[in-house]
Structures are given as C-alpha cells and as structure tokens.
Design a protein around this motif. Structure first.
Motif, mmCIF file in Angstrom:
data_model
loop_
_atom_site.group_PDB
_atom_site.id
_atom_site.type_symbol
_atom_site.label_atom_id
_atom_site.label_comp_id
_atom_site.label_asym_id
_atom_site.label_seq_id
_atom_site.Cartn_x
_atom_site.Cartn_y
_atom_site.Cartn_z
ATOM 1 N N PRO A 81 43.868 9.986 -76.998
ATOM 2 C CA PRO A 81 44.706 11.255 -77.090
ATOM 3 C C PRO A 81 44.885 12.058 -75.630
ATOM 4 O O PRO A 81 46.041 12.218 -75.234
ATOM 5 C CB PRO A 81 44.261 12.360 -77.880
ATOM 6 C CG PRO A 81 43.343 11.229 -79.090
ATOM 7 C CD PRO A 81 42.586 10.234 -77.801
ATOM 8 N N ASP A 82 43.781 11.884 -74.853
ATOM 9 C CA ASP A 82 44.229 12.627 -73.591
ATOM 10 C C ASP A 82 45.206 11.884 -72.534
ATOM 11 O O ASP A 82 45.693 12.571 -71.474
ATOM 12 C CB ASP A 82 42.813 12.983 -72.881
ATOM 13 C CG ASP A 82 41.898 11.613 -72.442
ATOM 14 O OD1 ASP A 82 42.101 10.539 -73.105
ATOM 15 O OD2 ASP A 82 41.241 11.999 -71.458
ATOM 16 N N LYS A 83 45.444 10.515 -72.770
ATOM 17 C CA LYS A 83 46.333 9.983 -72.027
ATOM 18 C C LYS A 83 47.725 10.183 -72.197
ATOM 19 O O LYS A 83 48.681 9.819 -71.422
ATOM 20 C CB LYS A 83 46.300 8.640 -72.071
ATOM 21 C CG LYS A 83 44.670 7.904 -71.759
ATOM 22 C CD LYS A 83 44.370 7.927 -70.286
ATOM 23 C CE LYS A 83 42.969 7.467 -70.039
ATOM 24 N NZ LYS A 83 42.643 8.039 -68.682
ATOM 25 N N ALA A 84 48.257 10.573 -73.525
ATOM 26 C CA ALA A 84 49.426 10.714 -74.056
ATOM 27 C C ALA A 84 50.464 11.513 -73.268
ATOM 28 O O ALA A 84 51.304 11.239 -73.007
ATOM 29 C CB ALA A 84 49.421 11.081 -75.635
ATOM 30 N N PRO A 85 49.839 12.737 -72.750
ATOM 31 C CA PRO A 85 50.649 13.650 -71.800
ATOM 32 C C PRO A 85 51.360 12.808 -70.789
ATOM 33 O O PRO A 85 52.596 13.213 -70.454
ATOM 34 C CB PRO A 85 49.879 14.712 -71.555
ATOM 35 C CG PRO A 85 48.752 14.889 -72.423
ATOM 36 C CD PRO A 85 48.311 13.334 -72.976
ATOM 37 N N LYS A 132 44.614 12.232 -85.599
ATOM 38 C CA LYS A 132 43.735 12.265 -86.697
ATOM 39 C C LYS A 132 42.480 11.471 -86.303
ATOM 40 O O LYS A 132 42.406 10.151 -85.981
ATOM 41 C CB LYS A 132 44.644 11.640 -87.949
ATOM 42 C CG LYS A 132 45.623 12.346 -88.275
ATOM 43 C CD LYS A 132 46.079 11.780 -89.712
ATOM 44 C CE LYS A 132 47.373 12.614 -89.956
ATOM 45 N NZ LYS A 132 48.306 11.958 -90.639
ATOM 46 N N LYS A 133 41.296 12.130 -86.719
ATOM 47 C CA LYS A 133 39.914 11.628 -86.310
ATOM 48 C C LYS A 133 40.047 11.131 -84.960
ATOM 49 O O LYS A 133 39.360 9.930 -84.742
ATOM 50 C CB LYS A 133 39.542 10.550 -87.189
ATOM 51 C CG LYS A 133 39.346 10.940 -88.851
ATOM 52 C CD LYS A 133 38.841 9.974 -89.617
ATOM 53 C CE LYS A 133 38.895 10.524 -91.039
ATOM 54 N NZ LYS A 133 39.290 9.465 -91.915
ATOM 55 N N ASN A 134 40.315 11.905 -84.037
ATOM 56 C CA ASN A 134 40.330 11.650 -82.574
ATOM 57 C C ASN A 134 41.144 10.399 -82.128
ATOM 58 O O ASN A 134 40.867 9.925 -80.995
ATOM 59 C CB ASN A 134 38.751 11.327 -82.070
ATOM 60 C CG ASN A 134 38.490 12.259 -80.885
ATOM 61 O OD1 ASN A 134 39.548 12.985 -80.304
ATOM 62 N ND2 ASN A 134 37.360 12.268 -80.465
ATOM 63 N N THR A 135 42.057 10.051 -83.071
ATOM 64 C CA THR A 135 42.863 8.841 -82.585
ATOM 65 C C THR A 135 44.234 9.184 -82.807
ATOM 66 O O THR A 135 44.662 10.004 -83.895
ATOM 67 C CB THR A 135 42.566 7.550 -83.585
ATOM 68 O OG1 THR A 135 41.115 7.467 -83.534
ATOM 69 C CG2 THR A 135 43.386 6.433 -83.294
#
Ligand code: BTN
Length: 263
Positions: A81-85, A132-135
C-alpha cells in the motif's frame, strides 16, 4: 460518449471495461462503489458532468457539462500500500504526454499532481485507495481536465485555465481520454516492474514546473521556503533550505506553492 471514446481506444486492457454517465456525483466515488461491487482491474468510469466532484485535501472540484473531462480508473495492483501514492505521479506523466500530443501545447507538472499550461492549472489528479488486512483491495485514480471551458470563474482566473483557451481550438475529449488511458497503461506496466519512479525521473523532472524555483512548502505543522530541486525515485520533492539542508517532501501531507503565486 461511450461509443465515441471506444472508437478512439488503442489500449490493450486498460479502460476496456468502460462505464459512461451523463451526470454522476463523482467518478471517483462511483469507481469506489463499483470496485466494492467487484469491478475489474482497469475499469474506466467517465462522466460528462459531476455534481459533487472531489479535489485533494477535501476540496470540491467543478466540472462543467460538456466542457471538462472527468474520468476515474479502478486498479487492483498487487503491491504494498505505501507504493500506491506514486501512481498519482505516474498518471501525471501519462496525462501530460496525452495533452501534449493531442494539443501541441507544452504541459508541465506542478508537483505532485497538478498539470499546468502557461503557468495555470488545467488538470488535477486524485488517488484514493482501499486497504484490507494490509493489502490493497483497490486504487482509484481520477483525473479532471479543463478541456473546452470557454471561461474560467473569476476567483480562479489567475491560477486555472482550459486547454481550449490556451490552444485556441476545440479539444476532442474522447480522443484525449483514450490517449491518456493508453499512455497510463504503458506507464503503469513500467511502474509495476520497479515499484518506484526510476523509469520516469527524467520525464517527470523535465516537465516539473517547480524545478529550480523557490517554493513555499506548506506542512501540517508549519511552512518554509526552499529551492525545489526535483523529485526522487520515491516521488518525494527534494528541496534545499536556505541553510543548505536538503529535505524530502512527501506528497501526502503537504502542498507546495510558488512564492509569488500558484507556480
Ligand atoms: C485536485 O487537483 O484537487 C484533484 C482534482 C481531481 C478531480 C477529478 S475529476 C474526476 C475524478 N472524480 C472526482 O470526484 N475527482 C477526480
């Protein structure tokens, strides 16, 4: 609109599942609804007008009927998730390419995600995600382009414009949407190989309107002036403070302004 856009499509899979509306509250909100219902990776939502368009940082976004482009893509990337921005910056590159090709205007990027022509904003990008659940369950990337607006409201006239006003010619919205989606498909696949912006640094920084300019960095707990140097592989804006210290500005919390105005 649907037929017109489909006629211009040249992407392999991105946007092939196309949903068009004459009027919708917000294509980003609708994309989130559709994603919750299980919509496919690459689904494209387009509206002729929005009644509750959303901007960054809780702002609203105006979309004039028949004059603007309001579009959102649903993605389901299998990435942390931290790559999405960073996808916002990837989209900025793709839409810049599409605008330059469609209009022959020179389009620049105001970090992180405003596109500007002749120093005024023509496009904004809004990325939202559900985890959801870190994904990542889904990411929605929306872009709004002032395409054929004949006038700009007076309160925005010093910082916003439209492609038509700058090019002096009518813009083919369907063709522009199709190009943006095709370039984003290419750029998204390039991004997924590295999960950083290494592939885009030259292109992004060459188009960066803030580059080598003094900017005011507005952070939640204060603001300061610095010289903008360019973005790095993580999509952070590197700035140099008066005392020589280099800071890495992350797009989530901050906004950057030119010290004399919008850019
Ligand atoms: C900004 O500059 O603040 C971002 C503006 C993003 C606007 C687009 S229009 C299509 C999509 N749907 C929305 O509600 N917002 C984005």
């Amino acid at each position: 609109m649907e037929k017109e856009i489909s006629a211009y499509f040249s992407s392999k899979w991105m946007g092939k599942n196309l949903i068009c509306y004459e009027t919708i509250d917000s294509t980003n909100v609708d994309a989130r609804r559709k994603a919750e219902e299980g919509a496919l990776n690459g689904t494209l939502i387009v509206a002729d007008t929005q009644t509750a368009g959303r901007g960054r940082r809780g702002r609203s976004w105006e979309s004039e009927k028949g004059e603007t482009i309001s579009a959102s893509l649903i993605l389901r990337p299998d990435i942390p998730p931290d790559k999405a921005p960073m996808l916002t910056l990837v989209m900025a590159v793709s839409v810049t390419r599409a605008i330059e090709e469609e209009t022959a205007l020179s389009c620049q990027i105001k970090w992180p995600n405003d596109l500007v022509v002749n120093q005024k904003k023509v496009c904004g990008i809004l990325t939202e995600m559900s985890v959801k659940k870190n994904t990542i369950d889904y990411v929605v990337i929306g872009f709004g382009i002032n395409s054929n607006n004949q006038t700009i409201p007076q309160e925005l006239a010093d910082k916003a414009t439209s492609l038509k006003l700058e090019a002096g010619a009518h813009i083919n919205r369907a063709s522009l949407i199709a190009k943006a989606v095709r370039y984003f498909e290419e750029d998204y696949e390039r991004f997924l190989k590295t999960l950083d912006l290494s592939e885009f640094l030259e292109e992004y920084n060459n188009h960066l309107v803030n580059r080598n300019r003094r900017v005011r960095v507005l952070e939640p707990n204060g603001e300061y002036e610095a010289l903008a140097l360019g973005v790095n592989e993580a999509g952070e804006l590197m700035v140099q403070k008066e005392d020589g210290e280099i800071c890495y500005v992350y797009s989530g919390e901050v906004s950057v302004r030119g010290i004399y105005g919008y850019v």
